[in-house]
Design a protein around this motif. Structure first.
Motif, PDB file in Angstrom:
ATOM      1  N   MET A  87       0.819  -1.216   0.000  1.00 37.91           N
ATOM      2  CA  MET A  87       0.000   0.000   0.000  1.00 37.91           C
ATOM      3  C   MET A  87       0.850   1.262   0.000  1.00 37.91           C
ATOM      4  O   MET A  87       0.448   2.300  -0.528  1.00 37.91           O
ATOM      5  CB  MET A  87      -0.936   0.005   1.208  1.00 37.91           C
ATOM      6  CG  MET A  87      -0.270   0.343   2.515  1.00 37.91           C
ATOM      7  SD  MET A  87      -1.414   0.553   3.871  1.00 37.91           S
ATOM      8  CE  MET A  87      -0.294   1.153   5.142  1.00 37.91           C
ATOM      9  N   LEU A  88       2.069   1.180   0.600  1.00 34.41           N
ATOM     10  CA  LEU A  88       2.929   2.363   0.666  1.00 34.41           C
ATOM     11  C   LEU A  88       3.347   2.849  -0.715  1.00 34.41           C
ATOM     12  O   LEU A  88       3.712   4.019  -0.874  1.00 34.41           O
ATOM     13  CB  LEU A  88       4.169   2.057   1.513  1.00 34.41           C
ATOM     14  CG  LEU A  88       3.929   1.972   3.019  1.00 34.41           C
ATOM     15  CD1 LEU A  88       5.197   1.529   3.746  1.00 34.41           C
ATOM     16  CD2 LEU A  88       3.446   3.306   3.567  1.00 34.41           C
ATOM     17  N   MET A  89       3.288   1.974  -1.710  1.00 37.10           N
ATOM     18  CA  MET A  89       3.636   2.411  -3.062  1.00 37.10           C
ATOM     19  C   MET A  89       2.683   3.490  -3.560  1.00 37.10           C
ATOM     20  O   MET A  89       3.056   4.313  -4.400  1.00 37.10           O
ATOM     21  CB  MET A  89       3.613   1.218  -4.021  1.00 37.10           C
ATOM     22  CG  MET A  89       4.684   0.180  -3.764  1.00 37.10           C
ATOM     23  SD  MET A  89       4.873  -0.973  -5.142  1.00 37.10           S
ATOM     24  CE  MET A  89       5.723   0.038  -6.342  1.00 37.10           C
ATOM     25  N   MET A  90       1.464   3.493  -3.028  1.00 39.81           N
ATOM     26  CA  MET A  90       0.482   4.509  -3.415  1.00 39.81           C
ATOM     27  C   MET A  90       0.236   5.527  -2.302  1.00 39.81           C
ATOM     28  O   MET A  90       0.280   6.727  -2.529  1.00 39.81           O
ATOM     29  CB  MET A  90      -0.835   3.850  -3.807  1.00 39.81           C
ATOM     30  CG  MET A  90      -1.002   3.617  -5.296  1.00 39.81           C
ATOM     31  SD  MET A  90      -0.884   5.173  -6.222  1.00 39.81           S
ATOM     32  CE  MET A  90      -1.234   4.608  -7.868  1.00 39.81           C
ATOM     33  N   THR A  91      -0.038   5.042  -1.099  1.00 39.66           N
ATOM     34  CA  THR A  91      -0.422   5.963  -0.017  1.00 39.66           C
ATOM     35  C   THR A  91       0.702   6.924   0.341  1.00 39.66           C
ATOM     36  O   THR A  91       0.447   8.070   0.714  1.00 39.66           O
ATOM     37  CB  THR A  91      -0.853   5.182   1.234  1.00 39.66           C
ATOM     38  OG1 THR A  91       0.219   4.328   1.661  1.00 39.66           O
ATOM     39  CG2 THR A  91      -2.085   4.336   0.953  1.00 39.66           C
ATOM     40  N   ALA A  92       1.967   6.469   0.229  1.00 41.29           N
ATOM     41  CA  ALA A  92       3.088   7.361   0.541  1.00 41.29           C
ATOM     42  C   ALA A  92       3.139   8.513  -0.446  1.00 41.29           C
ATOM     43  O   ALA A  92       3.428   9.654  -0.070  1.00 41.29           O
ATOM     44  CB  ALA A  92       4.401   6.579   0.510  1.00 41.29           C
ATOM     45  N   GLU A  93       2.808   8.243  -1.700  1.00 38.04           N
ATOM     46  CA  GLU A  93       2.828   9.309  -2.710  1.00 38.04           C
ATOM     47  C   GLU A  93       1.680  10.288  -2.504  1.00 38.04           C
ATOM     48  O   GLU A  93       1.839  11.488  -2.694  1.00 38.04           O
ATOM     49  CB  GLU A  93       2.775   8.696  -4.109  1.00 38.04           C
ATOM     50  CG  GLU A  93       4.014   7.896  -4.467  1.00 38.04           C
ATOM     51  CD  GLU A  93       4.266   7.861  -5.962  1.00 38.04           C
ATOM     52  OE1 GLU A  93       4.240   8.937  -6.594  1.00 38.04           O
ATOM     53  OE2 GLU A  93       4.479   6.762  -6.488  1.00 38.04           O
ATOM     54  N   TYR A  94       0.526   9.765  -2.119  1.00 39.17           N
ATOM     55  CA  TYR A  94      -0.591  10.670  -1.829  1.00 39.17           C
ATOM     56  C   TYR A  94      -0.310  11.485  -0.563  1.00 39.17           C
ATOM     57  O   TYR A  94      -0.662  12.658  -0.471  1.00 39.17           O
ATOM     58  CB  TYR A  94      -1.891   9.877  -1.660  1.00 39.17           C
ATOM     59  CG  TYR A  94      -2.545   9.520  -2.969  1.00 39.17           C
ATOM     60  CD1 TYR A  94      -3.096  10.502  -3.795  1.00 39.17           C
ATOM     61  CD2 TYR A  94      -2.620   8.201  -3.397  1.00 39.17           C
ATOM     62  CE1 TYR A  94      -3.697  10.180  -5.002  1.00 39.17           C
ATOM     63  CE2 TYR A  94      -3.221   7.861  -4.604  1.00 39.17           C
ATOM     64  CZ  TYR A  94      -3.757   8.861  -5.398  1.00 39.17           C
ATOM     65  OH  TYR A  94      -4.350   8.541  -6.597  1.00 39.17           O
ATOM     66  N   GLY A  95       0.332  10.850   0.417  1.00 42.07           N
ATOM     67  CA  GLY A  95       0.618  11.540   1.680  1.00 42.07           C
ATOM     68  C   GLY A  95       1.605  12.677   1.522  1.00 42.07           C
ATOM     69  O   GLY A  95       1.477  13.716   2.180  1.00 42.07           O
ATOM     70  N   THR A  96       2.607  12.498   0.660  1.00 43.96           N
ATOM     71  CA  THR A  96       3.630  13.533   0.474  1.00 43.96           C
ATOM     72  C   THR A  96       3.303  14.483  -0.670  1.00 43.96           C
ATOM     73  O   THR A  96       3.962  15.509  -0.828  1.00 43.96           O
ATOM     74  CB  THR A  96       4.995  12.872   0.187  1.00 43.96           C
ATOM     75  OG1 THR A  96       4.900  12.086  -1.011  1.00 43.96           O
ATOM     76  CG2 THR A  96       5.411  11.977   1.345  1.00 43.96           C
ATOM     77  N   GLY A  97       2.318  14.123  -1.478  1.00 52.38           N
ATOM     78  CA  GLY A  97       1.981  14.945  -2.630  1.00 52.38           C
ATOM     79  C   GLY A  97       2.829  14.661  -3.847  1.00 52.38           C
ATOM     80  O   GLY A  97       2.658  15.296  -4.906  1.00 52.38           O
ATOM     81  N   SER A  98       3.757  13.678  -3.734  1.00 57.97           N
ATOM     82  CA  SER A  98       4.632  13.363  -4.869  1.00 57.97           C
ATOM     83  C   SER A  98       3.889  12.670  -6.003  1.00 57.97           C
ATOM     84  O   SER A  98       4.443  12.503  -7.096  1.00 57.97           O
ATOM     85  CB  SER A  98       5.796  12.476  -4.402  1.00 57.97           C
ATOM     86  OG  SER A  98       5.319  11.254  -3.857  1.00 57.97           O
ATOM     87  N   ILE A  99       2.628  12.280  -5.764  1.00 61.07           N
ATOM     88  CA  ILE A  99       1.835  11.655  -6.825  1.00 61.07           C
ATOM     89  C   ILE A  99       1.676  12.611  -8.011  1.00 61.07           C
ATOM     90  O   ILE A  99       1.574  12.186  -9.161  1.00 61.07           O
ATOM     91  CB  ILE A  99       0.446  11.222  -6.286  1.00 61.07           C
ATOM     92  CG1 ILE A  99      -0.326  10.420  -7.335  1.00 61.07           C
ATOM     93  CG2 ILE A  99      -0.348  12.420  -5.814  1.00 61.07           C
ATOM     94  CD1 ILE A  99       0.276   9.104  -7.691  1.00 61.07           C
ATOM     95  N   ARG A 100       1.681  13.912  -7.728  1.00 61.49           N
ATOM     96  CA  ARG A 100       1.550  14.897  -8.820  1.00 61.49           C
ATOM     97  C   ARG A 100       2.754  14.823  -9.754  1.00 61.49           C
ATOM     98  O   ARG A 100       2.609  14.828 -10.976  1.00 61.49           O
ATOM     99  CB  ARG A 100       1.405  16.305  -8.246  1.00 61.49           C
ATOM    100  CG  ARG A 100       0.154  16.504  -7.389  1.00 61.49           C
ATOM    101  CD  ARG A 100       0.039  17.933  -6.900  1.00 61.49           C
ATOM    102  NE  ARG A 100      -1.124  18.110  -6.064  1.00 61.49           N
ATOM    103  CZ  ARG A 100      -1.148  17.887  -4.748  1.00 61.49           C
ATOM    104  NH1 ARG A 100      -0.033  17.494  -4.136  1.00 61.49           N
ATOM    105  NH2 ARG A 100      -2.239  18.086  -4.049  1.00 61.49           N
ATOM    106  N   SER A 101       3.949  14.734  -9.167  1.00 56.71           N
ATOM    107  CA  SER A 101       5.164  14.616  -9.982  1.00 56.71           C
ATOM    108  C   SER A 101       5.175  13.293 -10.739  1.00 56.71           C
ATOM    109  O   SER A 101       5.563  13.243 -11.913  1.00 56.71           O
ATOM    110  CB  SER A 101       6.405  14.720  -9.089  1.00 56.71           C
ATOM    111  OG  SER A 101       6.444  15.958  -8.423  1.00 56.71           O
ATOM    112  N   THR A 102       4.738  12.244 -10.057  1.00 63.33           N
ATOM    113  CA  THR A 102       4.715  10.923 -10.685  1.00 63.33           C
ATOM    114  C   THR A 102       3.824  10.927 -11.921  1.00 63.33           C
ATOM    115  O   THR A 102       4.183  10.389 -12.976  1.00 63.33           O
ATOM    116  CB  THR A 102       4.214   9.854  -9.686  1.00 63.33           C
ATOM    117  OG1 THR A 102       5.137   9.768  -8.598  1.00 63.33           O
ATOM    118  CG2 THR A 102       4.088   8.491 -10.351  1.00 63.33           C
TER     119      THR A 102
END
Length: 259
Positions: A87-102
Motif C-alpha cells: 500500500m505504501l507504493m500509493m499511499t506514501a505518494e498521496y501523503g507527500t503529494g509526490s503523486i503529482r510529480s509521478t
C-alpha cells in the motif's frame, strides 16, 4: 552513435525502473521485508512442537502436513505486513503529494498502475517463496515423526503461497489507489482477510457460500490444495479475478480523479 534509452523507447520499462528505485530508497521497505520473513519463521517451530507434543500426550499418531502447519500459524499477520509494504507504493505518494510529480512523468494512468504492479509483484513473489520455505522447513523439523512430508505437495504449497502473496500485494496497490489513506487501506485489507473467515465460521449457508469467492478464502483454498470446496486452481482464479477487477476499478478512479 545512437544511444538506446529504455525510458524513451520503452515507456513501461522506464516507469518500472522508476518505481523500483522509489521502492528500495524507502527504509521501511527493508524493515517490512525482513519483518515478514521473521514473523513467518518464528511461530512455525512452536506450532509443530505443539502438535507433536499433543500426539505424544494423547498417544496419537496423527500425521500433519508441514505446509498446512506453516499456512495456519502467523500467515494472516504476514499478509498484513506484505499489505503494508504494497500500500505504501500509493499511499506514501498521496501523503507527500509526490503523486503529482509521478503523474507528470507518467501521465498514462494505466501504465503507472501496471509499473507499480510489476515491481511489487516481482518483489513479493520472491518474498513469498522465502516466507513459505522458512515456514515449511521449521514446521517439518519440529513435527519430527509426525510430519507427513510429500515432496510434490510441499513444492506445490510453497509455490502457491508465493503466488498468493504476490496477487494479494498487487490487489492491495489497487485498493490503496481507491482509498488513498494508509490507515484506511490497511484497515480495509484486514477486513478483506478477516471478514470472510468470520462468514465461513458462521455456518449460515449463504454467507459460507459467498465467502468462498472472496480473495482471502479463494487464495487460502489454493494454498491448502485439497481441503477447499473446489479445486485449487479455482481458488487461484478467484483471487486473480479480484486482482483484474481491482486494476480496472483503480484505473477508472485514477482517470477521473485529480491527484
Amino acid at each position: 552513435m545512437t544511444t538506446w534509452n529504455l525510458s524513451t523507447q520503452h515507456p513501461l520499462i522506464g516507469a518500472v525502473a522508476a518505481e523500483w528505485t522509489k521502492l528500495w530508497t524507502v527504509r521501511s521497505t527493508r524493515w517490512l521485508v525482513c519483518g515478514s520473513v521473521l514473523l513467518m519463521a518464528a511461530p512455525a517451530p512452536s506450532a509443530g512442537l505443539t502438535l507433536a507434543n499433543n500426539n505424544e500426550a494423547d498417544g496419537l499418531h496423527t500425521l500433519y502436513k508441514p505446509g498446512d502447519v506453516a499456512g495456519g500459524t502467523a500467515f494472516y499477520m504476514v499478509q498484513l505486513m506484505v499489505a503494508a509494504l504494497a500500500m505504501l507504493m500509493m499511499t506514501a505518494e498521496y501523503g507527500t503529494g509526490s503523486i503529482r510529480s509521478t503523474l507528470q512523468w507518467v501521465p498514462d494512468r494505466g501504465r503507472l498502475l501496471l509499473a507499480k504492479s510489476v515491481v511489487i509483484g516481482a518483489v513479493t513473489l520472491v518474498m513469498g517463496f522465502v516466507i513459505a520455505v522458512v515456514g515449511v522447513l521449521p514446521a517439518d523439523l519440529s513435527l519430527g515423526r509426525y510430519s507427513d512430508v510429500q515432496p510434490g505437495r510441499v513444492a506445490c504449497q510453497v509455490a502457491a503461497i508465493a503466488v498468493y502473496i504476490c496477487l494479494s500485494s498487487v490487489f492491495t496497490v489497487y485498493l490503496a489507489t481507491l482509498i488513498r489513506s494508509a490507515p484506511a487501506t490497511l484497515t480495509t485489507a484486514f477486513l478483506v482477510m478477516a471478514v470472510p473467515a468470520v462468514m465461513q465460521a458462521s455456518g449460515i449457508p449463504p454467507l459460507v457460500w459467498t465467502s468462498q469467492y472472496t480473495p482471502a478464502i479463494g487464495g487460502r483454498n489454493f494454498i491448502m490444495i485439497d481441503t477447499g470446496p473446489y479445486p485449487a486452481p479455482v481458488g487461484s482464479a478467484v483471487q486473480l479475478a479480484w486482482v483484474v477487477g481491482g486494476f480496472f476499478a483503480a484505473r477508472l478512479v485514477l482517470d477521473r480523479r485529480d491527484a
